[in-house]
Design an enzyme around this catalytic site. Sequence first.
Site, mmCIF file in Angstrom:
data_model
loop_
_atom_site.group_PDB
_atom_site.id
_atom_site.type_symbol
_atom_site.label_atom_id
_atom_site.label_comp_id
_atom_site.label_asym_id
_atom_site.label_seq_id
_atom_site.Cartn_x
_atom_site.Cartn_y
_atom_site.Cartn_z
ATOM 1 N N THR A 11 62.373 43.194 54.905
ATOM 2 C CA THR A 11 62.950 44.413 54.372
ATOM 3 C C THR A 11 64.438 44.453 54.721
ATOM 4 O OG1 THR A 11 62.633 46.811 54.207
ATOM 5 C CG2 THR A 11 62.508 45.844 56.419
ATOM 6 N N GLU A 12 65.191 45.222 53.966
ATOM 7 C CA GLU A 12 66.636 45.410 54.203
ATOM 8 C C GLU A 12 67.421 44.097 54.182
ATOM 9 O OE1 GLU A 12 67.920 48.391 54.254
ATOM 10 O OE2 GLU A 12 65.986 49.425 54.276
ATOM 11 N N LYS A 15 67.479 43.160 48.454
ATOM 12 C CA LYS A 15 66.769 42.980 47.180
ATOM 13 C C LYS A 15 67.330 43.892 46.084
ATOM 14 C CE LYS A 15 62.645 43.836 48.793
ATOM 15 N NZ LYS A 15 63.005 43.993 50.224
ATOM 16 N N THR A 16 67.573 45.152 46.432
ATOM 17 C CA THR A 16 68.097 46.084 45.434
ATOM 18 C C THR A 16 69.505 45.691 45.015
ATOM 19 O OG1 THR A 16 66.765 47.872 46.385
ATOM 20 C CG2 THR A 16 68.572 48.509 44.942
ATOM 21 N N LYS A 37 60.092 48.972 39.947
ATOM 22 C CA LYS A 37 59.728 48.895 41.360
ATOM 23 C C LYS A 37 58.365 49.563 41.468
ATOM 24 C CE LYS A 37 61.618 49.619 46.005
ATOM 25 N NZ LYS A 37 61.834 48.208 46.369
ATOM 26 N N SER A 41 58.827 53.785 49.111
ATOM 27 C CA SER A 41 58.606 54.737 50.197
ATOM 28 C C SER A 41 59.884 54.852 51.015
ATOM 29 C CB SER A 41 57.438 54.292 51.084
ATOM 30 O OG SER A 41 57.648 52.980 51.579
ATOM 31 N N ASP A 54 67.196 56.141 47.732
ATOM 32 C CA ASP A 54 68.476 55.465 47.516
ATOM 33 C C ASP A 54 68.330 54.246 46.610
ATOM 34 O OD1 ASP A 54 71.359 54.820 48.270
ATOM 35 O OD2 ASP A 54 70.330 53.036 49.009
ATOM 36 N N GLU A 116 61.281 44.582 41.359
ATOM 37 C CA GLU A 116 61.714 44.509 42.753
ATOM 38 C C GLU A 116 60.546 44.842 43.673
ATOM 39 O OE1 GLU A 116 64.395 46.703 46.100
ATOM 40 O OE2 GLU A 116 64.994 47.012 44.021
#
Length: 242
Positions: A11-12, A15-16, A37, A41, A54, A116
């Site tokens: 995570t983080e 990807k976005t 997506k 969450s 976000d 995503e």
Amino acid sequence: MHGLFVTGTDTEVGKTHVTCAIARGLSAQGIRVGLYKPVCSGATTDPSGQMVWDDLQRLQAALPAPVELDRICPQRFAAPLAPPVAAQAEGKAIDEDLLRTGVAAWDDAADVVLVEGVGGLLCPLTGTGTIADLAVDLGFPLLIVSPQRLGTINHTLLTVEVARHRGLSAAGIVMNRLSPEIDASAASNAAEISRLAGVPVLGEFPFRPAVGLPEDGDNVKIDWWKVITETDVRSATRDSPY
């Protein structure tokens, strides 16, 4: 439908950021892009008291025309937890069918849909299933986002190993710089990953501040349409509803 499933080593890892850059690049070529997506969450609250995600705001902004949030992400939860846990905190459950059928909202509106994922391939998605299970069912090739930092070789190779074990086809890997500082491993990470994984490293995304990302990797020169369509041809024997 052509598609690309954007996953990460964790995570983080961006990807976005990468998904938005691909969407903008393809749209600039006149290619109709859909963004999906399956579940999100971790929300904040805006001044009016409305919940805001976000990542979803950034995905919406990456499309050339306004699109309703439900089309991009039909299942959204407030808690910053793995999706099934976040859903449970609200007395709900993940709709497993919707995870897979939600992408069909783009059937008549997109030439390519970018999916995503959440976290990495083994991130829990339901009580028993993972992101990898969803990727298998959708049948789109993977793009793996790997952070440009020490330790990324191990995490990337683990992701590739899981993908191969599940029979997933990888279109490639992109490295993403998460901070303005760069450590000594950055000089060799891409070459080592490409050599050991047998998957091409397509490019490196420069560091962008977390807020705004006004240029979302626009200076990364990758022919995304070629990447997507050529990988589709290589994986054409895979059974998929799309």
